[in-house]
Design an enzyme around this catalytic site. Structure first.
Site, PDB file in Angstrom:
ATOM      1  N   TRP A 100     -61.670  60.227  21.745  1.00  0.00           N
ATOM      2  CA  TRP A 100     -60.866  60.258  20.514  1.00  0.00           C
ATOM      3  C   TRP A 100     -59.424  60.506  20.924  1.00  0.00           C
ATOM      4  O   TRP A 100     -59.095  61.559  21.456  1.00  0.00           O
ATOM      5  CB  TRP A 100     -61.352  61.385  19.597  1.00  0.00           C
ATOM      6  CG  TRP A 100     -60.747  61.406  18.217  1.00  0.00           C
ATOM      7  CD1 TRP A 100     -61.249  60.825  17.083  1.00  0.00           C
ATOM      8  CD2 TRP A 100     -59.534  62.064  17.811  1.00  0.00           C
ATOM      9  NE1 TRP A 100     -60.426  61.073  15.999  1.00  0.00           N
ATOM     10  CE2 TRP A 100     -59.370  61.830  16.424  1.00  0.00           C
ATOM     11  CE3 TRP A 100     -58.569  62.822  18.486  1.00  0.00           C
ATOM     12  CZ2 TRP A 100     -58.282  62.332  15.688  1.00  0.00           C
ATOM     13  CZ3 TRP A 100     -57.483  63.320  17.762  1.00  0.00           C
ATOM     14  CH2 TRP A 100     -57.353  63.074  16.377  1.00  0.00           C
ATOM     15  N   ASP A 152     -70.187  54.705  16.195  1.00  0.00           N
ATOM     16  CA  ASP A 152     -69.458  55.983  16.177  1.00  0.00           C
ATOM     17  C   ASP A 152     -68.582  56.017  14.919  1.00  0.00           C
ATOM     18  O   ASP A 152     -67.668  55.206  14.774  1.00  0.00           O
ATOM     19  CB  ASP A 152     -68.614  56.085  17.449  1.00  0.00           C
ATOM     20  CG  ASP A 152     -67.985  57.459  17.640  1.00  0.00           C
ATOM     21  OD1 ASP A 152     -67.675  58.115  16.628  1.00  0.00           O
ATOM     22  OD2 ASP A 152     -67.794  57.859  18.811  1.00  0.00           O
ATOM     23  N   HIS A 185     -71.563  59.106  17.651  1.00  0.00           N
ATOM     24  CA  HIS A 185     -70.503  59.835  18.352  1.00  0.00           C
ATOM     25  C   HIS A 185     -71.051  60.759  19.444  1.00  0.00           C
ATOM     26  O   HIS A 185     -70.291  61.259  20.253  1.00  0.00           O
ATOM     27  CB  HIS A 185     -69.742  60.668  17.303  1.00  0.00           C
ATOM     28  CG  HIS A 185     -68.471  61.301  17.794  1.00  0.00           C
ATOM     29  ND1 HIS A 185     -67.482  60.597  18.444  1.00  0.00           N
ATOM     30  CD2 HIS A 185     -68.014  62.586  17.709  1.00  0.00           C
ATOM     31  CE1 HIS A 185     -66.472  61.425  18.741  1.00  0.00           C
ATOM     32  NE2 HIS A 185     -66.774  62.637  18.313  1.00  0.00           N
ATOM     33  N   SER A 199     -65.146  63.069  23.214  1.00  0.00           N
ATOM     34  CA  SER A 199     -64.278  62.929  22.044  1.00  0.00           C
ATOM     35  C   SER A 199     -62.850  63.384  22.348  1.00  0.00           C
ATOM     36  O   SER A 199     -62.192  62.801  23.197  1.00  0.00           O
ATOM     37  CB  SER A 199     -64.891  63.673  20.861  1.00  0.00           C
ATOM     38  OG  SER A 199     -64.286  63.246  19.676  1.00  0.00           O
ATOM     39  N   MET A 200     -62.365  64.449  21.714  1.00  0.00           N
ATOM     40  CA  MET A 200     -61.014  64.917  22.072  1.00  0.00           C
ATOM     41  C   MET A 200     -60.963  65.370  23.529  1.00  0.00           C
ATOM     42  O   MET A 200     -59.899  65.353  24.153  1.00  0.00           O
ATOM     43  CB  MET A 200     -60.584  66.064  21.161  1.00  0.00           C
ATOM     44  CG  MET A 200     -60.221  65.629  19.754  1.00  0.00           C
ATOM     45  SD  MET A 200     -59.381  66.985  18.921  1.00  0.00           S
ATOM     46  CE  MET A 200     -59.339  66.353  17.238  1.00  0.00           C
TER      47      MET A 200
END
Ligand code: 9J3
Length: 290
Positions: A174, A195, A227, A148-149
């Site tokens: 992300w 997601d 996700h 993600s991040m």
């Protein structure tokens, strides 16, 4: 932590009995199993200002020539959400540092900085007197990964420090509105069709489309995946994979790093247009260029 554990610098995690030491794999699926190396890990590492705690997993019975991999978690996540990658990849021969960010909520850029600092720590451990991996690290074979991040951080790190990276594997990345037009590092992008946190329409897919034509890359989007498809299974039900594609991810992660970090061309036979039907059938979208 109990004093006994504190004194025990190095813990041998598993005695893996997968592939024999020097064999070439005969299938992609074989790479989902633990590799030929015994996994050890330690977490008493030199302090860094760029991340908080970290665990360094390494192949204890491999003599030398480890590539290094740093992995960052996503927003509000910690090592336990991604640590399975550390165990699996190190059993296949890599030194893998799984980190906790300084703050649970820091942005992708800080996660990129943390990843690059973790690679510096791996290289430093290759030099430090008393380090369990002294003399065993290949400084020119480095990769970053993240969820993600943390995946966004991997992409930012590769855009800015491509000269220090041989491969990246962002999973469910992300990173809003980024153009990766200068990113030249071979990229395996993992995504989930369903997601709802980093929707592929806004993140993984446009990010992948913004990569330069010449960048070796592979986009694998799992049908119905959420996700957390590439995360560890934890007690927190809200942060768990909704489908089990762990074997495919484990195998593809190893193959990507063997090909681009170790420069072992044998693994090209499982990637790109050679992706086996068994894995291809799990995907809602698949795109690549080599
Ligand atoms: O790292 C992530 O899981 C990204 C989650 C997210 O949507 O953050 C918004 C602030």
């Amino acid at each position: 932590m109990p004093p006994l554990l504190q004194r025990c610098l190095l813990l041998i995690l598993t005695l893996s009995a997968g592939l024999p030491l020097a064999a070439q794999p005969d299938s992609l699926a074989a790479l989902a199993r633990p590799g030929p190396f015994q996994v050890a890990y330690y977490n008493q590492l030199p302090e860094s200002g760029e991340y908080k705690d970290a665990t360094l997993y390494f192949p204890a019975n491999r003599g030398t020539d480890f590539g290094g991999v740093a992995i960052a978690p996503g927003f509000t996540e910690s090592q336990e959400n991604i640590d399975w990658w550390g165990r699996h990849l190190s059993s296949h021969g890599f030194a893998v540092m799984v980190l906790d960010t300084n703050s649970l909520r820091e942005d992708p850029q800080l996660r990129a900085d943390a990843l690059m600092a973790a690679l510096a720590t791996i290289r430093g451990e290759g030099e430090r007197s008393g380090s369990p991996i002294r003399g065993k690290i290949l400084n020119e074979r480095m990769a970053v990964m993240g969820h993600s991040m943390g995946g966004g951080g991997s992409l930012l790190a590769a855009g800015a420090h491509g000269d220090q990276l041989q491969a990246i594997i962002p999973f469910n990345p992300w990173l809003p509105d980024a153009n990766l037009g200068t990113l030249q590092v071979p990229t395996l992008m993992i995504a989930g069709e369903a997601d709802r946190i980093a929707a592929v329409a806004d993140h993984a897919w446009p990010l992948f489309q913004s990569l330069p034509d010449a960048t070796p890359r592979m986009y694998i989007e799992f049908s119905g995946g959420n996700h957390f498809i590439a995360n560890s299974v934890t007690d927190d039900e809200g942060l768990r994979p909704n489908i089990d594609v762990r074997d495919s991810l484990a195998a593809l992660g190893v193959a990507w790093l063997k090909l681009f970090l170790d420069e072992d061309e044998a693994y090209r036979a499982f990637l790109f247009e050679n992706l086996p039907t068994e894995q291809r059938e799990q995907l809602s979208r698949f795109e690549f260029a080599q």
